[in-house]
Design an enzyme around this catalytic site. Structure first.
Site, PDB file in Angstrom:
ATOM      1  N   ASP A 145      77.281  52.846  -4.476  1.00  9.25           N
ATOM      2  CA  ASP A 145      76.578  51.370  -3.500  1.00  9.25           C
ATOM      3  C   ASP A 145      77.478  50.652  -2.827  1.00  9.25           C
ATOM      4  O   ASP A 145      78.793  50.675  -3.340  1.00  9.25           O
ATOM      5  CB  ASP A 145      75.557  51.509  -4.270  1.00  9.25           C
ATOM      6  CG  ASP A 145      74.852  51.815  -5.014  1.00  9.25           C
ATOM      7  OD1 ASP A 145      74.411  52.902  -4.040  1.00  9.25           O
ATOM      8  OD2 ASP A 145      73.944  51.662  -5.723  1.00  9.25           O
TER       9      ASP A 145
HETATM   10  N1  URA Z   1      74.568  55.120  -9.084  1.00  9.46           N
HETATM   11  C1  URA Z   1      73.944  53.758  -9.235  1.00  9.46           C
HETATM   12  O1  URA Z   1      73.662  53.938  -8.707  1.00  9.46           O
HETATM   13  N2  URA Z   1      75.746  53.472  -7.259  1.00  9.46           N
HETATM   14  C2  URA Z   1      76.156  53.698  -6.953  1.00  9.46           C
HETATM   15  O2  URA Z   1      76.967  53.536  -6.837  1.00  9.46           O
HETATM   16  C3  URA Z   1      76.354  55.589  -7.601  1.00  9.46           C
HETATM   17  C4  URA Z   1      75.889  56.052  -8.549  1.00  9.46           C
END
Ligand code: URA
Length: 251
Positions: free
Chosen positions: A113
């Site tokens: 993310d």
């Molecule tokens: N899980 C999440 O919620 N975000 C990420 O970036 C990776 C795994």
């Protein structure tokens, strides 16, 4: 960190590729054209004409075409992803992790993310990335998680049994290691959208910081500052190869 000083994976001949695929990657045309160049005896490997397009070559081999030396075209990087960068090659609004890499035509091996930091593998080897991202390969990923309220011991069992997210989707068993009241490591074998955040949310927690520390048994090099990257070492790359080899053999 001086990127140039890092070892290039394949220096010791680990990365083995079909000769025609290397030519394609170097820009000599599509698969058919490259196979024809080889069949027409236009390619020398270590001073010998090779006519088999599937001839196996590695970083060590000296490949010449039209009197020109070929530079080994595959790169495998580890990046410490900073916040505010998205895992894409282009975005109208946000900077992309690929902008941090000097090499052209690279892809992220999986996604993090925008607000997640940590280990992201980047390569221009499409075949390898496709294989590694197959869901059936269950590549392990570990995250260091900071949450907004005190972690309960009972979460360890809940994560092992499989957390329900999005009301009806049961996640696979995950390992939770509590470090202190607000910090833990979680290891998953799958990669659903926002999975870590959703798993904690289902248990009544908000994730306030998320950092990936391990992917496919490769640990983030803590020497890398956010935004820095380096080539994978021979040992690190070997872990990826081993993983694929074991999966192919059904081990
Ligand atoms: N899980 C999440 O919620 N975000 C990420 O970036 C990776 C795994």
């Amino acid at each position: 960190m001086e990127i140039q000083d890092q070892m290039i994976v394949g220096e010791e001949g680990i990365v083995i590729k079909d000769l025609y695929y290397v030519l394609m990657k170097c820009g000599y045309g599509n698969a058919r054209k490259c196979k024809n160049l080889i069949k027409k005896k236009m390619v020398l490997v270590n001073h010998m004409y090779i006519v088999d397009p599937l001839y196996q070559v590695s970083y060590d081999d000296h490949i010449i075409i039209n009197q020109q030396n070929i530079r080994w075209p595959f790169v495998y990087y580890m990046l410490n992803k900073p916040k505010r960068y998205i895992c894409a090659n282009y975005d109208k609004q946000w900077p992309c992790v690929i902008d941090l890499i000097q090499e052209k035509d690279c892809y992220c091996l999986g996604r993090l993310d925008k607000d997640t930091t940590g280990l992201l593998l980047i390569t221009n080897d499409v075949n390898l990335s496709k294989k590694l991202l197959l869901p059936q390969n269950h590549v392990l990923k570990t995250y260091f998680v900071t949450v907004d309220s005190v972690l309960k011991e009972s979460l360890i069992e809940d994560f092992l049994s499989g957390i329900m997210i999005d009301f009806s989707i049961k996640c696979q068993s995950a390992r939770l290691e509590i470090i202190d009241s607000f910090h833990c490591y979680v290891t998953l074998s799958e990669g659903k959208y926002h999975q870590v955040k959703k798993m904690f949310l289902s248990c009544g927690y908000h994730v306030i910081e998320l950092k990936r520390t391990n992917f496919a048994n490769i640990s983030l090099d803590e020497q890398l500052k956010e935004g820095e990257y380096r080539s994978l070492t021979k040992d690190e790359f070997q872990k990826l190869e081993n993983l694929l080899f074991h999966k192919r053999k059904g081990l």
